[in-house]
Scaffold this motif. Structure first.
Motif, PDB file in Angstrom:
ATOM      1  N   SER A  91       0.826  -1.212   0.000  1.00 40.64           N
ATOM      2  CA  SER A  91       0.000   0.000   0.000  1.00 40.64           C
ATOM      3  C   SER A  91       0.856   1.256   0.000  1.00 40.64           C
ATOM      4  O   SER A  91       2.028   1.233   0.377  1.00 40.64           O
ATOM      5  CB  SER A  91      -0.945   0.008   1.198  1.00 40.64           C
ATOM      6  OG  SER A  91      -0.220   0.155   2.403  1.00 40.64           O
ATOM      7  N   GLU A  93       0.390   5.693   0.686  1.00 33.84           N
ATOM      8  CA  GLU A  93      -0.428   6.870   0.969  1.00 33.84           C
ATOM      9  C   GLU A  93      -0.078   7.933  -0.059  1.00 33.84           C
ATOM     10  O   GLU A  93       1.091   8.263  -0.243  1.00 33.84           O
ATOM     11  CB  GLU A  93      -0.160   7.428   2.366  1.00 33.84           C
ATOM     12  CG  GLU A  93      -1.051   8.645   2.633  1.00 33.84           C
ATOM     13  CD  GLU A  93      -0.688   9.426   3.870  1.00 33.84           C
ATOM     14  OE1 GLU A  93      -1.220   9.103   4.938  1.00 33.84           O
ATOM     15  OE2 GLU A  93       0.144  10.366   3.747  1.00 33.84           O
ATOM     16  N   THR A 117      -5.350   6.006   0.111  1.00 38.93           N
ATOM     17  CA  THR A 117      -4.528   4.808   0.244  1.00 38.93           C
ATOM     18  C   THR A 117      -4.791   3.942  -0.981  1.00 38.93           C
ATOM     19  O   THR A 117      -5.946   3.660  -1.307  1.00 38.93           O
ATOM     20  CB  THR A 117      -4.867   4.023   1.525  1.00 38.93           C
ATOM     21  OG1 THR A 117      -4.634   4.874   2.653  1.00 38.93           O
ATOM     22  CG2 THR A 117      -3.993   2.783   1.641  1.00 38.93           C
ATOM     23  N   ARG A 151      -1.363   6.171   9.136  1.00 39.50           N
ATOM     24  CA  ARG A 151      -1.569   4.734   8.904  1.00 39.50           C
ATOM     25  C   ARG A 151      -1.953   4.027  10.206  1.00 39.50           C
ATOM     26  O   ARG A 151      -2.863   3.193  10.222  1.00 39.50           O
ATOM     27  CB  ARG A 151      -0.308   4.099   8.326  1.00 39.50           C
ATOM     28  CG  ARG A 151      -0.470   2.602   8.053  1.00 39.50           C
ATOM     29  CD  ARG A 151       0.754   2.069   7.323  1.00 39.50           C
ATOM     30  NE  ARG A 151       0.531   0.733   6.846  1.00 39.50           N
ATOM     31  CZ  ARG A 151       1.020  -0.357   7.412  1.00 39.50           C
ATOM     32  NH1 ARG A 151       1.778  -0.273   8.504  1.00 39.50           N
ATOM     33  NH2 ARG A 151       0.792  -1.544   6.904  1.00 39.50           N
TER      34      ARG A 151
END
Length: 159
Positions: A91, A93, A117, A151
């Motif tokens: 993942s 951001e 995300t 996160r």
């Protein structure tokens, strides 16, 4: 390719800027850019940034902190800037900033900010590892550090 063999990439490698002209089909009954239309443009811009960073198809996993600060009027220009703040396993951001510009007066306003995300996926549609982010400027380092805090908050709220 494992995460360890993929070299880190600078934020500049993912940086994207898109520009849109607000036309009649884009506005709501008040004559302002419809929020859904803006969110669509933001998502597309963020997807390009994530894809550039990951060198893979990247899909939206979540959006948070989408704030509408100023309306954007018919006839104005919308500038959307996005870049990857930090990467985790699969993942990333992506920070997105929206600026409106009045072409007559030259006035620009920061109208929106959001954090998206994205998850990189492989050919079998499974999450795949992404390179780490290499922040270079002080601002990039701050965004990188704050991305970890956001996160952790996302993960707490998920449970």
């Amino acid at each position: 390719m494992s995460e360890k063999t993929r070299p880190a990439k600078p934020v500049s490698a993912s940086r994207v800027e898109t520009t849109h002209f607000v036309t009649p089909p884009d506005v709501n009954y008040l004559g302002n850019l419809a929020g859904g239309k803006l969110m669509h443009w933001m998502d597309l811009t963020a997807a390009i940034a994530a894809g550039r960073h990951a060198n893979a198809v990247s899909v939206t996993a979540s959006v948070d902190s989408l704030d509408f600060k100023h309306p954007i009027n018919l006839g104005e220009v919308v500038i959307i800037k996005a870049s990857v703040n930090r990467a985790f396993n699969s993942s990333m951001e992506v920070g997105v900033k929206v600026i409106s510009e009045n072409l007559i007066t030259g006035e620009q306003k920061v109208c929106n900010r959001a954090y998206f995300t994205f998850v990189a996926i492989d050919d079998s549609l499974s999450p795949t590892s992404v390179p780490a982010v290499l922040p270079e400027t002080e601002e990039e380092k701050q965004r990188y550090n704050k991305a970890e805090l956001r996160r952790q908050i996302r993960l707490l709220n998920k449970g």
